[in-house]
Scaffold this active site. Structure first.
Site, PDB file in Angstrom:
ATOM      1  N   ASP A 126      91.214  45.423  30.209  1.00  0.00           N
ATOM      2  CA  ASP A 126      92.201  44.533  30.814  1.00  0.00           C
ATOM      3  C   ASP A 126      93.099  45.329  31.767  1.00  0.00           C
ATOM      4  O   ASP A 126      93.813  46.241  31.342  1.00  0.00           O
ATOM      5  CB  ASP A 126      93.045  43.889  29.713  1.00  0.00           C
ATOM      6  CG  ASP A 126      93.914  42.738  30.208  1.00  0.00           C
ATOM      7  OD1 ASP A 126      94.331  42.775  31.383  1.00  0.00           O
ATOM      8  OD2 ASP A 126      94.167  41.818  29.413  1.00  0.00           O
ATOM      9  N   HIS A 157      90.714  41.128  32.059  1.00  0.00           N
ATOM     10  CA  HIS A 157      91.640  40.008  31.945  1.00  0.00           C
ATOM     11  C   HIS A 157      91.007  38.733  32.502  1.00  0.00           C
ATOM     12  O   HIS A 157      90.333  38.755  33.525  1.00  0.00           O
ATOM     13  CB  HIS A 157      92.896  40.351  32.752  1.00  0.00           C
ATOM     14  CG  HIS A 157      94.075  39.512  32.456  1.00  0.00           C
ATOM     15  ND1 HIS A 157      94.932  39.756  31.397  1.00  0.00           N
ATOM     16  CD2 HIS A 157      94.578  38.428  33.089  1.00  0.00           C
ATOM     17  CE1 HIS A 157      95.896  38.865  31.393  1.00  0.00           C
ATOM     18  NE2 HIS A 157      95.712  38.040  32.404  1.00  0.00           N
TER      19      HIS A 157
END
Length: 232
Positions: free
Chosen positions: A170, A201
């Site tokens: 992420d 993400h």
């Protein structure tokens, strides 16, 4: 069936809109869908519709209403992505959680659901953690929650089940933050963390280039089982 509803603030001095998707029959329970930084856009509405298809009453409150009502942005358009980041910077997260609490209150008082959960994405994932700590949500899920390391002191207030989905690559949640999340939460008897190796993400978004089909389906199946177990 879907409609736009109006929800009063906790103070009763104003109101805000919410997207509401209703199941065909009596709801199994209600689930609040907490927006990303892109507002209650087509992807968030689709999350609600999918939950309604599974038998839940699903409601996505417009949490940016104090800044600008009705925000709908596309993360795949650079200018809109930048605008979303600007909105996030102006957003009062504490007020946002109070609006989520107001949504819980509205559902209990006006929509006939005793069991209420919540699921949030991105900024909404962070708000989901705050919701688990600060409200009586019966079961809460956060996808790629940002900045949870700054909230870990609130973990002791979590008394109902919470599940967090964490993509290990992420770009908004670096490895050291993920490590702190595990250190602070792995021993909590109400919290479950799932890591998704090599994913970034937004992997479970409904639309757009961020989606990873296999991982999204896995995370969503875990979420479905979690809600079925904890919301009845």
């Amino acid at each position: 069936m879907s409609e736009t509803i109006s929800i009063s603030t906790l103070e009763g001095d104003s109101s805000f809109s919410a997207y509401c998707a209703k199941p065909a029959g009596e709801p199994r329970a209600a689930i609040i869908v907490i927006q990303e930084i892109f507002g209650v856009n087509a992807g968030i509405r689709r999350k609600c519709d999918r939950l309604a298809e599974d038998g839940y009453l699903a409601i996505a409150p417009d949490l940016f209403w104090r800044i600008e009502p009705g925000v709908e942005l596309d993360p795949d358009i650079e200018a809109e992505f930048k605008r979303a980041l600007d909105l996030m910077g102006k957003f009062n997260q504490d007020q946002g959680v109070r609006d989520i609490e107001a949504t819980i209150k509205h559902i209990r008082e006006h929509m006939g659901c005793a069991k209420i959960g919540a699921v949030g994405y991105c900024l909404g994932g962070r708000l989901a953690f705050m919701t688990a700590a600060r409200t009586d949500s019966d079961a809460t899920v956060g996808y790629y929650a940002v900045g949870v390391d700054n909230l870990l002191r609130e973990a002791r207030a979590i008394s109902n089940p919470l599940m967090l989905h964490i993509p290990t690559k992420d770009g908004f949640v670096p490895p050291e933050v993920q490590e702190k999340m595990h250190e602070g939460l792995d021993g909590h008897d109400k919290v479950t963390l799932h890591d998704y190796e090599g994913l970034d993400h937004g992997f479970a978004t409904e639309f757009g280039k961020r989606r990873n089909e296999e991982a999204a389906n896995l995370a969503d199946s875990r979420t479905a089982e979690f809600f079925a177990r904890n919301l009845g």
